[in-house]
Design a protein around this motif. Structure first.
Motif, PDB file in Angstrom:
ATOM      1  N   ALA A 109     -54.939 -48.032   1.043  1.00 28.08           N
ATOM      2  CA  ALA A 109     -54.233 -48.654   2.353  1.00 28.08           C
ATOM      3  C   ALA A 109     -54.963 -49.184   3.444  1.00 28.08           C
ATOM      4  O   ALA A 109     -54.610 -49.872   4.045  1.00 28.08           O
ATOM      5  N   LYS A 110     -56.346 -48.961   3.248  1.00 28.08           N
ATOM      6  CA  LYS A 110     -57.228 -49.783   4.301  1.00 28.08           C
ATOM      7  C   LYS A 110     -56.708 -49.289   5.694  1.00 28.08           C
ATOM      8  O   LYS A 110     -56.822 -50.000   6.708  1.00 28.08           O
ATOM      9  N   SER A 111     -56.623 -47.699   5.626  1.00 30.48           N
ATOM     10  CA  SER A 111     -56.244 -47.263   6.738  1.00 30.48           C
ATOM     11  C   SER A 111     -57.333 -47.041   7.857  1.00 30.48           C
ATOM     12  O   SER A 111     -58.653 -46.734   7.604  1.00 30.48           O
ATOM     13  N   ASP A 112     -57.185 -47.147   9.082  1.00 30.35           N
ATOM     14  CA  ASP A 112     -58.109 -46.806  10.024  1.00 30.35           C
ATOM     15  C   ASP A 112     -58.055 -45.587  11.057  1.00 30.35           C
ATOM     16  O   ASP A 112     -58.603 -45.385  11.936  1.00 30.35           O
ATOM     17  N   PHE A 113     -56.692 -44.877  10.591  1.00 28.54           N
ATOM     18  CA  PHE A 113     -56.192 -43.868  11.354  1.00 28.54           C
ATOM     19  C   PHE A 113     -55.403 -43.055  10.698  1.00 28.54           C
ATOM     20  O   PHE A 113     -54.346 -43.626   9.954  1.00 28.54           O
ATOM     21  N   ALA A 131     -63.953 -34.486   8.574  1.00 29.97           N
ATOM     22  CA  ALA A 131     -65.340 -34.841   8.419  1.00 29.97           C
ATOM     23  C   ALA A 131     -65.568 -35.996   7.283  1.00 29.97           C
ATOM     24  O   ALA A 131     -66.429 -36.577   7.352  1.00 29.97           O
ATOM     25  N   ILE A 132     -64.713 -35.772   6.331  1.00 26.54           N
ATOM     26  CA  ILE A 132     -64.896 -36.747   5.095  1.00 26.54           C
ATOM     27  C   ILE A 132     -64.614 -38.116   5.453  1.00 26.54           C
ATOM     28  O   ILE A 132     -65.095 -39.176   5.106  1.00 26.54           O
ATOM     29  N   LEU A 133     -63.350 -38.046   6.186  1.00 24.29           N
ATOM     30  CA  LEU A 133     -62.846 -39.381   6.710  1.00 24.29           C
ATOM     31  C   LEU A 133     -63.879 -40.142   8.020  1.00 24.29           C
ATOM     32  O   LEU A 133     -64.132 -41.250   7.778  1.00 24.29           O
ATOM     33  N   ASP A 134     -64.522 -39.177   8.702  1.00 20.41           N
ATOM     34  CA  ASP A 134     -65.332 -39.720   9.524  1.00 20.41           C
ATOM     35  C   ASP A 134     -66.695 -40.537   8.785  1.00 20.41           C
ATOM     36  O   ASP A 134     -67.085 -41.370   9.217  1.00 20.41           O
ATOM     37  N   ASP A 135     -66.970 -39.929   7.744  1.00 24.27           N
ATOM     38  CA  ASP A 135     -68.102 -40.451   6.953  1.00 24.27           C
ATOM     39  C   ASP A 135     -67.616 -41.789   6.061  1.00 24.27           C
ATOM     40  O   ASP A 135     -68.556 -42.789   5.972  1.00 24.27           O
ATOM     41  N   LEU A 136     -66.283 -41.978   5.911  1.00 20.72           N
ATOM     42  CA  LEU A 136     -65.773 -43.194   5.510  1.00 20.72           C
ATOM     43  C   LEU A 136     -65.422 -44.159   6.593  1.00 20.72           C
ATOM     44  O   LEU A 136     -64.658 -45.067   6.378  1.00 20.72           O
ATOM     45  N   LYS A 137     -65.759 -43.599   7.882  1.00 24.85           N
ATOM     46  CA  LYS A 137     -65.486 -44.705   9.145  1.00 24.85           C
ATOM     47  C   LYS A 137     -64.009 -44.629   9.359  1.00 24.85           C
ATOM     48  O   LYS A 137     -63.507 -45.727   9.588  1.00 24.85           O
ATOM     49  N   ILE A 138     -63.135 -43.832   8.824  1.00 23.98           N
ATOM     50  CA  ILE A 138     -61.863 -43.756   8.955  1.00 23.98           C
ATOM     51  C   ILE A 138     -61.060 -42.667  10.148  1.00 23.98           C
ATOM     52  O   ILE A 138     -61.646 -41.541   9.940  1.00 23.98           O
TER      53      ILE A 138
END
Length: 325
Positions: A109-113, A131-138
Motif C-alpha cells: 500500500a506504500k503506507s507511511d503510517f 520495530a520492524i516497520l521502523d527498519d522499513l521507514k514506515i
C-alpha cells in the motif's frame, strides 16, 4: 496549538470544514516528537495511513483526518462499516483487506503510517511490529490502552484515558491539536454525565461474554468494557484480572453470580448465538442474569479502543438505569 507547532518554520494552516481538518503548506513536512507507548518517537506528518479495525479508523475520522488515510484493514469480527457513524468517511478511502494486519499489505500500500494495537494488529508472531516497520521507514502508532505489556516501552493508562491520549497524540502528529482537544472535551463531558446518573447503592455484578464454550473469554481490567461497566454503575466480576481479554473458567463465572451479562456482538459471532448457548448450557442456565433474561448487547466497536466506546457506555448505562428494582 502549542508553541512547538506554531514556531515560524512550522506554521500550520488549519482549515476546518465539512470535509474535516486539513493541514496545508509547510505543515505537510513538519516533524514532532510524540510518545508511542512509553517511547519518544519523531513523526513526520503522514500522508498514506493504513488503519487496522474500526477503532483505529474511527479515531482518524473523528479528528477530521480522512484525507490522510489511504485505506483500512477490517477483519470479519468487525461489523459492516456501513453501520458506522463515519460510514461516509469509510467510503472515501480504500478497503485493503479482511485479513489480519501484515507487513506485505502495508508495504504494497506504500503506507507511511500504520495505526493498530499491540497484539491486536501488531504481532511478533506475524512479523509486523513497530520495530520492524521502523527498519522499513514506515511510521507506526499504537493504542495507548494496549501498551501496558509492550516490550521495552510499556505504558499503563486506563481504557478511557487511553482513548483521550490517542486522540491528543494523533492531533499532535497531524497538527490538529485544537480539534483533538475539542473532541476529547466532548467525550469527557458525555462520560461525566453518565457517571452522574449511575444508580446508587451496591453495583450490579456484570459478566462480559466475548466468546468460548469450553472456557469463556471475557474482559479484564485493561479493556474498555471494564470501565463501561464501572462508569455505568455496575461491577465487572473479572475486574481483578490485570489483563486485556482473558480466558477464565465457567466455575468462576458461576461463583460470581452475575445479575447482568453483556454480550460482545461480533460480525462473525452473532450475539443471538451466544445468548442461546448461555440459556441451553447447563452450567450457565441457572445464573441470575440468564434466569431473568438480563442480557445487554455491546457492539464490537463499542468494546475496543475507539470513539464508539462512549456510545457503548451511554447505551449500557441506560440499560442499567431502566432495570426493574
Amino acid at each position: 496549538m502549542n508553541s512547538r507547532v506554531t514556531a515560524p518554520f512550522l506554521v500550520a494552516v488549519l482549515l476546518l470544514s465539512g470535509c474535516g481538518a486539513q493541514v496545508e503548506g509547510a505543515a505537510a513536512d513538519r516533524k514532532v516528537t510524540v510518545k508511542r507507548c512509553g517511547q519518544d518517537v519523531e513523526y513526520t506528518t503522514p500522508r498514506r495511513a493504513v488503519v487496522y479495525e474500526g477503532g483505529s479508523a474511527d479515531k482518524m475520522f473523528a479528528l477530521g483526518l480522512t484525507q490522510h488515510v489511504h485505506g483500512y484493514v477490517m477483519p470479519p469480527a468487525n461489523p459492516p462499516v456501513t453501520e458506522s457513524p463515519w460510514a461516509a468517511e469509510y467510503a472515501k478511502v480504500k478497503f485493503l483487506s479482511d485479513d489480519l494486519l501484515n507487513r506485505e499489505l502495508v508495504v504494497e500500500a506504500k503506507s507511511d503510517f500504520v495505526v493498530a494495537g499491540w497484539r491486536s494488529g501488531f504481532s511478533d508472531q506475524r512479523g509486523i511490529t513497530p520495530a520492524i516497520l521502523d527498519d522499513l521507514k514506515i511510521q507506526s502508532f499504537m493504542h495507548a490502552e494496549s501498551c501496558f505489556n509492550y516490550p521495552g516501552h510499556p505504558e499503563r493508562v486506563t481504557p478511557f484515558e487511553g482513548l483521550y491520549t490517542d486522540l491528543e497524540r494523533l492531533g499532535k502528529i497531524f497538527g490538529v491539536e485544537d480539534r483533538a482537544a475539542s473532541v476529547v472535551a466532548d467525550y469527557r463531558k458525555r462520560v461525566e454525565a453518565v457517571k452522574a446518573q449511575a444508580p446508587k447503592g451496591d453495583p450490579v455484578p456484570v459478566f462480559l461474554y466475548d466468546s468460548g464454550t469450553d472456557k469463556p473469554f471475557t474482559a479484564g481490567a485493561q479493556v474498555p468494557p471494564n470501565e463501561i461497566i464501572q462508569f455505568a454503575g455496575g461491577r465487572n466480576v473479572f475486574s481483578g484480572l490485570d489483563a486485556r481479554w482473558s480466558e477464565v473458567t465457567w466455575e468462576a463465572v458461576v461463583q460470581a453470580k452475575p445479575e447482568v451479562i453483556v454480550i460482545l456482538d461480533y460480525g462473525d459471532k452473532p450475539a443471538a448465538e451466544k445468548i442461546k448457548f448461555l440459556k441451553e448450557f447447563p452450567t450457565t442456565s441457572k445464573l441470575p442474569a440468564v434466569v431473568n433474561d438480563r442480557f445487554h448487547i455491546l457492539d464490537y466497536n463499542e468494546g475496543i479502543s475507539g470513539p464508539r466506546i462512549v456510545d457503548g457506555l451511554e447505551g449500557f448505562a441506560k440499560y442499567l438505569r431502566e432495570l426493574p428494582k
